[in-house]
Design a protein around this motif. Structure first.
Motif, short mmCIF file in Angstrom:
data_model
loop_
_atom_site.label_atom_id
_atom_site.label_comp_id
_atom_site.label_asym_id
_atom_site.label_seq_id
_atom_site.Cartn_x
_atom_site.Cartn_y
_atom_site.Cartn_z
N THR A 68 -5.82 3.25 7.45
CA THR A 68 -5.19 3.03 8.95
C THR A 68 -5.37 4.05 9.67
O THR A 68 -5.74 5.27 9.26
CB THR A 68 -3.52 2.57 8.56
OG1 THR A 68 -3.00 3.83 7.94
CG2 THR A 68 -3.15 1.47 7.48
N GLY A 69 -4.76 3.89 10.95
CA GLY A 69 -4.84 5.13 12.22
C GLY A 69 -3.86 5.96 11.53
O GLY A 69 -2.86 5.71 10.70
N ARG A 125 -10.68 -1.29 6.00
CA ARG A 125 -9.56 -1.27 6.74
C ARG A 125 -8.41 -1.96 6.25
O ARG A 125 -8.56 -3.23 5.49
CB ARG A 125 -9.99 -1.80 8.20
CG ARG A 125 -9.03 -1.48 9.29
CD ARG A 125 -9.30 0.15 9.78
NE ARG A 125 -8.46 0.03 11.03
CZ ARG A 125 -8.05 1.32 11.36
NH1 ARG A 125 -8.09 2.38 10.50
NH2 ARG A 125 -7.22 1.53 12.43
N ALA A 126 -7.15 -1.50 6.33
CA ALA A 126 -5.96 -2.25 5.86
C ALA A 126 -5.85 -3.49 6.69
O ALA A 126 -6.23 -3.56 7.97
CB ALA A 126 -4.79 -1.61 5.80
N LEU A 147 0.83 -1.31 -0.15
CA LEU A 147 -0.07 0.12 0.12
C LEU A 147 0.75 1.15 -0.04
O LEU A 147 1.71 1.35 0.67
CB LEU A 147 -0.94 0.10 1.13
CG LEU A 147 -2.07 -1.21 1.30
CD1 LEU A 147 -2.70 -1.05 2.60
CD2 LEU A 147 -2.88 -1.23 0.22
N ALA A 148 0.50 2.20 -0.84
CA ALA A 148 1.17 3.45 -0.82
C ALA A 148 0.14 4.62 -0.35
O ALA A 148 -1.12 4.46 -0.70
CB ALA A 148 1.47 3.97 -2.27
N TRP A 193 -4.84 4.90 1.79
CA TRP A 193 -3.70 4.33 1.08
C TRP A 193 -4.24 3.63 0.07
O TRP A 193 -5.56 3.35 -0.31
CB TRP A 193 -3.22 2.91 1.85
CG TRP A 193 -2.84 3.50 3.35
CD1 TRP A 193 -3.24 3.96 4.46
CD2 TRP A 193 -1.43 3.61 3.70
NE1 TRP A 193 -2.37 4.20 5.57
CE2 TRP A 193 -1.06 4.20 4.89
CE3 TRP A 193 -0.09 3.39 2.74
CZ2 TRP A 193 0.26 4.14 5.53
CZ3 TRP A 193 1.06 3.49 3.61
CH2 TRP A 193 1.19 4.08 4.82
N VAL A 194 -3.49 3.38 -0.98
CA VAL A 194 -3.97 2.90 -2.43
C VAL A 194 -3.01 1.47 -2.76
O VAL A 194 -2.01 1.84 -2.55
CB VAL A 194 -3.85 3.68 -3.59
CG1 VAL A 194 -2.34 4.31 -3.77
CG2 VAL A 194 -4.46 3.00 -4.75
N ARG A 195 -3.35 0.58 -3.47
CA ARG A 195 -2.94 -0.60 -3.39
C ARG A 195 -1.64 -0.32 -4.61
O ARG A 195 -1.99 0.56 -5.53
CB ARG A 195 -3.59 -1.68 -4.10
CG ARG A 195 -4.17 -2.54 -3.05
CD ARG A 195 -5.05 -3.46 -3.48
NE ARG A 195 -4.60 -4.43 -4.77
CZ ARG A 195 -5.11 -5.47 -5.25
NH1 ARG A 195 -6.41 -5.76 -4.66
NH2 ARG A 195 -4.70 -6.22 -6.26
N VAL A 196 -0.54 -0.55 -4.14
CA VAL A 196 0.58 -0.33 -5.43
C VAL A 196 0.66 -0.70 -6.56
O VAL A 196 0.78 -0.21 -7.61
CB VAL A 196 2.25 -0.66 -4.73
CG1 VAL A 196 2.97 -0.53 -5.44
CG2 VAL A 196 2.46 -0.09 -3.33
N ASP A 197 -0.02 -2.07 -6.80
CA ASP A 197 -0.21 -2.83 -7.89
C ASP A 197 -1.32 -2.07 -8.86
O ASP A 197 -1.28 -2.36 -10.24
CB ASP A 197 -0.40 -4.05 -8.01
CG ASP A 197 -1.80 -4.50 -7.26
OD1 ASP A 197 -1.96 -3.69 -6.26
OD2 ASP A 197 -2.22 -5.45 -7.43
#
Length: 194
Positions: free
Chosen positions: A174-175, A77-78, A8-9, A150-154
């Protein structure tokens, strides 16, 4: 990434990644462009460039806010096996994927100085300023919502790299203490709690 975890980025970091290069390349192109008399003359070129800077900052800063809001609303939630990418890695990956576009934009801004001195450079700087404003807006949303986006890197392709692109289906949260970047994508002044 063990057991189905995702890389996650940070959304705000991806947005901020282009701000500094666009700003500084734009300032450099405007500074060099002022040295060229140009077709319109320096005064008109600089005044037009100042107007373009303000307009570009507003347009870039406000574009696609609805998409960011919709993705944030549907964020899950991650998971505990998700891997949070460092701020420096996210920034480096974005800049590597866009280095040729940044170079072309700089050369175009320099070339435009022969028509309107400094205007192209100030337009480029305005785009960088707009990205900073957008990242700050995302940071305010993160603080208000009590979680980082966050966004998925892929889902971030090397050339597009937009956190609102067609490949992006949803965000993760995330927190506020997670990762090494504060809300809005800036560096943390104090280390994150683990």
């Amino acid at each position: 990434m063990a057991r189905g975890g995702q890389g996650l980025a940070r959304v705000a970091v991806v947005v901020r990644a282009g701000a500094a290069p666009l700003w500084w390349l734009g300032v450099a192109a405007a500074g060099i462009g002022v040295l060229v008399p140009g077709v319109t003359g320096r005064r008109i070129g600089v005044l037009a460039g100042a107007a373009l800077l303000i307009v570009a900052a507003g347009v870039v800063g406000c574009t696609r806010r609805g998409r960011y809001t919709a993705l944030a609303r549907s964020a899950a939630r991650a998971g505990k096996h998700d891997v949070l990418q460092d701020r420096a890695v996210t920034t480096r990956n974005w800049r590597r994927g866009h280095r040729w576009w940044l170079l072309l934009a700089f050369l175009a801004a320099l070339g435009s100085a022969f028509a309107a001195p400094a205007a192209g450079g100030l337009l480029l700087a305005g785009c960088g300023l707009g990205l900073w404003l957008k990242a700050a807006w995302i940071g305010r949303r993160e603080r208000a919502g009590g979680g980082l986006l966050w966004v998925r890197v892929d889902w971030l392709t090397p050339t597009a790299g937009r956190p609102t692109g067609r490949t992006v289906k949803t965000y993760r949260t995330t927190g506020l203490a997670a990762g090494d970047a504060a809300p809005g994508g800036t560096r943390r002044k104090t280390p994150a709690l683990v």
